[in-house]
Design a protein around this motif. Structure first.
Motif, PDB file in Angstrom:
ATOM      1  N   VAL A 155       0.853  -1.186   0.000  1.00 48.09           N
ATOM      2  CA  VAL A 155       0.000   0.000   0.000  1.00 48.09           C
ATOM      3  C   VAL A 155       0.890   1.239   0.000  1.00 48.09           C
ATOM      4  CG1 VAL A 155      -1.812   1.256   1.220  1.00 48.09           C
ATOM      5  CG2 VAL A 155      -1.808  -1.253   1.220  1.00 48.09           C
ATOM      6  N   PRO A 156       0.774   2.162  -0.993  1.00 47.51           N
ATOM      7  CA  PRO A 156       1.661   3.346  -1.040  1.00 47.51           C
ATOM      8  C   PRO A 156       1.345   4.309   0.092  1.00 47.51           C
ATOM      9  CG  PRO A 156      -0.031   3.497  -2.730  1.00 47.51           C
ATOM     10  CD  PRO A 156      -0.153   2.116  -2.147  1.00 47.51           C
ATOM     11  N   PHE A 157       2.382   5.000   0.538  1.00 45.04           N
ATOM     12  CA  PHE A 157       2.240   5.980   1.611  1.00 45.04           C
ATOM     13  C   PHE A 157       2.091   7.360   0.983  1.00 45.04           C
ATOM     14  CE2 PHE A 157       4.062   9.071   4.565  1.00 45.04           C
ATOM     15  CZ  PHE A 157       3.274   8.827   5.676  1.00 45.04           C
ATOM     16  N   THR A 158       0.966   8.009   1.213  1.00 47.19           N
ATOM     17  CA  THR A 158       0.691   9.321   0.628  1.00 47.19           C
ATOM     18  C   THR A 158       0.041  10.191   1.678  1.00 47.19           C
ATOM     19  OG1 THR A 158       0.300   8.273  -1.510  1.00 47.19           O
ATOM     20  CG2 THR A 158      -0.453  10.554  -1.262  1.00 47.19           C
ATOM     21  N   LEU A 159       0.458  11.479   1.743  1.00 50.33           N
ATOM     22  CA  LEU A 159      -0.153  12.425   2.661  1.00 50.33           C
ATOM     23  C   LEU A 159      -1.512  12.858   2.152  1.00 50.33           C
ATOM     24  CD1 LEU A 159       2.811  14.785   3.639  1.00 50.33           C
ATOM     25  CD2 LEU A 159       1.650  13.121   5.107  1.00 50.33           C
ATOM     26  N   HIS A 160      -2.378  13.152   3.067  1.00 49.16           N
ATOM     27  CA  HIS A 160      -3.679  13.686   2.698  1.00 49.16           C
ATOM     28  C   HIS A 160      -3.489  15.066   2.076  1.00 49.16           C
ATOM     29  CE1 HIS A 160      -7.800  15.225   3.166  1.00 49.16           C
ATOM     30  NE2 HIS A 160      -8.166  13.947   3.220  1.00 49.16           N
ATOM     31  N   PRO A 161      -4.243  15.380   1.028  1.00 51.31           N
ATOM     32  CA  PRO A 161      -4.069  16.716   0.387  1.00 51.31           C
ATOM     33  C   PRO A 161      -4.222  17.876   1.342  1.00 51.31           C
ATOM     34  CG  PRO A 161      -5.427  15.256  -0.966  1.00 51.31           C
ATOM     35  CD  PRO A 161      -5.210  14.529   0.330  1.00 51.31           C
ATOM     36  N   LYS A 162      -4.960  17.711   2.394  1.00 53.54           N
ATOM     37  CA  LYS A 162      -5.132  18.806   3.349  1.00 53.54           C
ATOM     38  C   LYS A 162      -3.822  19.192   4.009  1.00 53.54           C
ATOM     39  CE  LYS A 162      -7.696  19.967   7.544  1.00 53.54           C
ATOM     40  NZ  LYS A 162      -8.702  19.500   8.542  1.00 53.54           N
ATOM     41  N   TYR A 163      -2.901  18.198   4.125  1.00 52.41           N
ATOM     42  CA  TYR A 163      -1.630  18.446   4.807  1.00 52.41           C
ATOM     43  C   TYR A 163      -0.446  18.483   3.836  1.00 52.41           C
ATOM     44  CZ  TYR A 163      -4.583  17.103   8.709  1.00 52.41           C
ATOM     45  OH  TYR A 163      -5.600  17.016   9.611  1.00 52.41           O
ATOM     46  N   ASP A 164      -0.704  18.376   2.541  1.00 49.54           N
ATOM     47  CA  ASP A 164       0.373  18.433   1.546  1.00 49.54           C
ATOM     48  C   ASP A 164       0.521  19.869   1.108  1.00 49.54           C
ATOM     49  OD1 ASP A 164       2.298  17.935  -0.267  1.00 49.54           O
ATOM     50  OD2 ASP A 164       1.099  16.625  -1.574  1.00 49.54           O
ATOM     51  N   PHE A 165       1.415  20.608   1.778  1.00 48.73           N
ATOM     52  CA  PHE A 165       1.564  22.037   1.531  1.00 48.73           C
ATOM     53  C   PHE A 165       2.372  22.339   0.274  1.00 48.73           C
ATOM     54  CE2 PHE A 165       1.406  22.065   6.370  1.00 48.73           C
ATOM     55  CZ  PHE A 165       0.030  22.167   6.359  1.00 48.73           C
ATOM     56  N   GLN A 166       2.959  21.363  -0.361  1.00 51.14           N
ATOM     57  CA  GLN A 166       3.820  21.609  -1.520  1.00 51.14           C
ATOM     58  C   GLN A 166       3.056  21.598  -2.834  1.00 51.14           C
ATOM     59  OE1 GLN A 166       6.987  18.786  -1.402  1.00 51.14           O
ATOM     60  NE2 GLN A 166       7.866  19.621   0.500  1.00 51.14           N
ATOM     61  N   THR A 167       1.830  21.160  -2.825  1.00 53.45           N
ATOM     62  CA  THR A 167       1.045  21.134  -4.061  1.00 53.45           C
ATOM     63  C   THR A 167       0.390  22.489  -4.280  1.00 53.45           C
ATOM     64  OG1 THR A 167      -0.888  20.309  -2.881  1.00 53.45           O
ATOM     65  CG2 THR A 167       0.624  18.671  -3.779  1.00 53.45           C
ATOM     66  N   SER A 168       0.264  22.880  -5.536  1.00 52.57           N
ATOM     67  CA  SER A 168      -0.334  24.171  -5.867  1.00 52.57           C
ATOM     68  C   SER A 168      -1.799  24.203  -5.474  1.00 52.57           C
ATOM     69  CB  SER A 168      -0.183  24.439  -7.368  1.00 52.57           C
ATOM     70  OG  SER A 168      -0.798  23.374  -8.112  1.00 52.57           O
ATOM     71  N   LYS A 169      -2.456  23.082  -5.585  1.00 57.08           N
ATOM     72  CA  LYS A 169      -3.866  23.024  -5.225  1.00 57.08           C
ATOM     73  C   LYS A 169      -4.060  23.332  -3.751  1.00 57.08           C
ATOM     74  CE  LYS A 169      -7.874  19.965  -5.285  1.00 57.08           C
ATOM     75  NZ  LYS A 169      -8.390  18.631  -5.640  1.00 57.08           N
ATOM     76  N   ASN A 170      -3.146  22.798  -2.953  1.00 56.80           N
ATOM     77  CA  ASN A 170      -3.265  23.017  -1.518  1.00 56.80           C
ATOM     78  C   ASN A 170      -2.964  24.465  -1.151  1.00 56.80           C
ATOM     79  OD1 ASN A 170      -3.611  21.706   1.197  1.00 56.80           O
ATOM     80  ND2 ASN A 170      -1.585  22.643   1.455  1.00 56.80           N
ATOM     81  N   LEU A 171      -2.077  25.095  -1.894  1.00 58.36           N
ATOM     82  CA  LEU A 171      -1.762  26.488  -1.630  1.00 58.36           C
ATOM     83  C   LEU A 171      -2.943  27.384  -1.937  1.00 58.36           C
ATOM     84  CD1 LEU A 171       1.902  26.716  -2.989  1.00 58.36           C
ATOM     85  CD2 LEU A 171       1.139  26.659  -0.608  1.00 58.36           C
ATOM     86  N   GLN A 172      -3.728  27.006  -2.945  1.00 59.38           N
ATOM     87  CA  GLN A 172      -4.911  27.783  -3.243  1.00 59.38           C
ATOM     88  C   GLN A 172      -5.969  27.620  -2.159  1.00 59.38           C
ATOM     89  OE1 GLN A 172      -6.170  26.544  -7.113  1.00 59.38           O
ATOM     90  NE2 GLN A 172      -4.368  27.404  -8.174  1.00 59.38           N
ATOM     91  N   LEU A 173      -6.021  26.399  -1.577  1.00 55.77           N
ATOM     92  CA  LEU A 173      -6.981  26.184  -0.507  1.00 55.77           C
ATOM     93  C   LEU A 173      -6.544  26.859   0.770  1.00 55.77           C
ATOM     94  CD1 LEU A 173      -7.841  22.409  -1.098  1.00 55.77           C
ATOM     95  CD2 LEU A 173      -9.212  24.416  -1.725  1.00 55.77           C
TER      96      LEU A 173
END
Length: 275
Positions: A214-232
């Motif tokens: 099972v791959p380990f991935t952070l929830h988008p709410k806590y992934d501050f490096q993505t542009s989508k998250n920065l917009q949120l």
């Protein structure tokens, strides 16, 4: 009769003394003294008009871990000494013991004393003397004699153990595995778990679990490096990480004004000096 064991047998101390009406009321592990040393019946009656009486009975059962250290006879006006207690009464429902004179004993743990009561004898009121015995006193027409001295402590029996199992535990050969007693066999789940832990520890083999692959991935709410998250989270745009030098440059303060003010002479002090 005498309680003393004869024929060179190790002497056991007396551990219990009581009154009893007959053999039917006598407690378990107690023996009646029915005959005095001078051949009379050892029936303690309260008065000549009463036919029913009672007997002394004793015990040498050592399971309780106590012994009789002393025996005394008290009158009804005497106070019972500290550490003593009256002997028990195992009588028929309507029977009772005279209170004019009563027997009391001092019961102590077996390991706390080296000497104890070894033997008791009963004689009728006469001039008969018993060597090596101490006269406790007379009660209800009879004389009680007591003999004290060192006694034989019971030797504790060691529990049997499996010698082969102990030797296997002390063996340095890893191939020799101790076998568990058949009376307490291990259950199958505990054996499987212990063998699995042993394999992991010794051979460093990875244990396959349910989350393997099972791959380990952070929830988008806590992934501050993505542009989508920065917009949120637009409030994160204004956050700037400062270094130690930046903090010192921004908040450095020399306290020069305070030092200059402290060096100046207060006007009130100059006025006092001038006056």
């Amino acid at each position: 009769m005498s309680l003393m064991e004869r024929g060179g047998v190790p002497i056991s101390p007396v551990t219990g003394l009581a009154w009893t009406s007959n053999s039917g009321t006598c407690p378990k592990d107690f023996s009646l003294i029915t005959i005095t040393e001078d051949g009379a019946a050892a029936n303690f009656t309260r008065s000549f008009a009463m036919r029913a009486g009672y007997y002394l009975c004793y015990s040498k059962e050592q399971s309780g871990g106590v012994v009789l250290a002393d025996v005394r006879i008290l009158s009804e006006k005497d106070a019972i000494p500290h550490g003593y207690r009256f002997i028990a009464e195992h009588l028929e429902p309507r029977a009772s013991v005279s209170k004019r004179k009563r027997m009391c004993v001092r019961v102590v743990p077996m390991g706390s004393v080296d000497t104890a009561v070894l033997d008791l004898k009963v004689t009728a009121r006469s001039k008969m003397m018993l060597q090596h015995y101490t006269c406790v006193g007379d009660i209800h027409g009879y004389v009680i004699w007591c003999k004290t001295g060192p006694f034989t402590n019971p030797i504790p029996q060691a529990k049997p153990r499996s010698v082969s199992l102990d030797l296997r535990r002390l063996s340095l050969d890893p191939s020799v595995q101790p076998s568990l007693p058949p009376s307490n066999p291990p259950t199958q789940p505990s054996m499987t778990l212990s063998m699995r832990r042993k394999d992991v520890t010794q051979n460093h083999v990875d244990v396959t679990t349910a989350i393997d692959g099972v791959p380990f991935t952070l929830h988008p709410k806590y992934d501050f490096q993505t542009s989508k998250n920065l917009q949120l989270n637009p409030q994160l745009d204004d956050i700037r990480i400062k270094s130690l030098q930046d903090i010192e440059n921004e908040y450095n303060y020399t306290f020069a004004v305070e030092e200059h003010a402290a060096k100046r002479t207060r006007p009130s002090a100059l006025t006092k000096v001038a006056s």
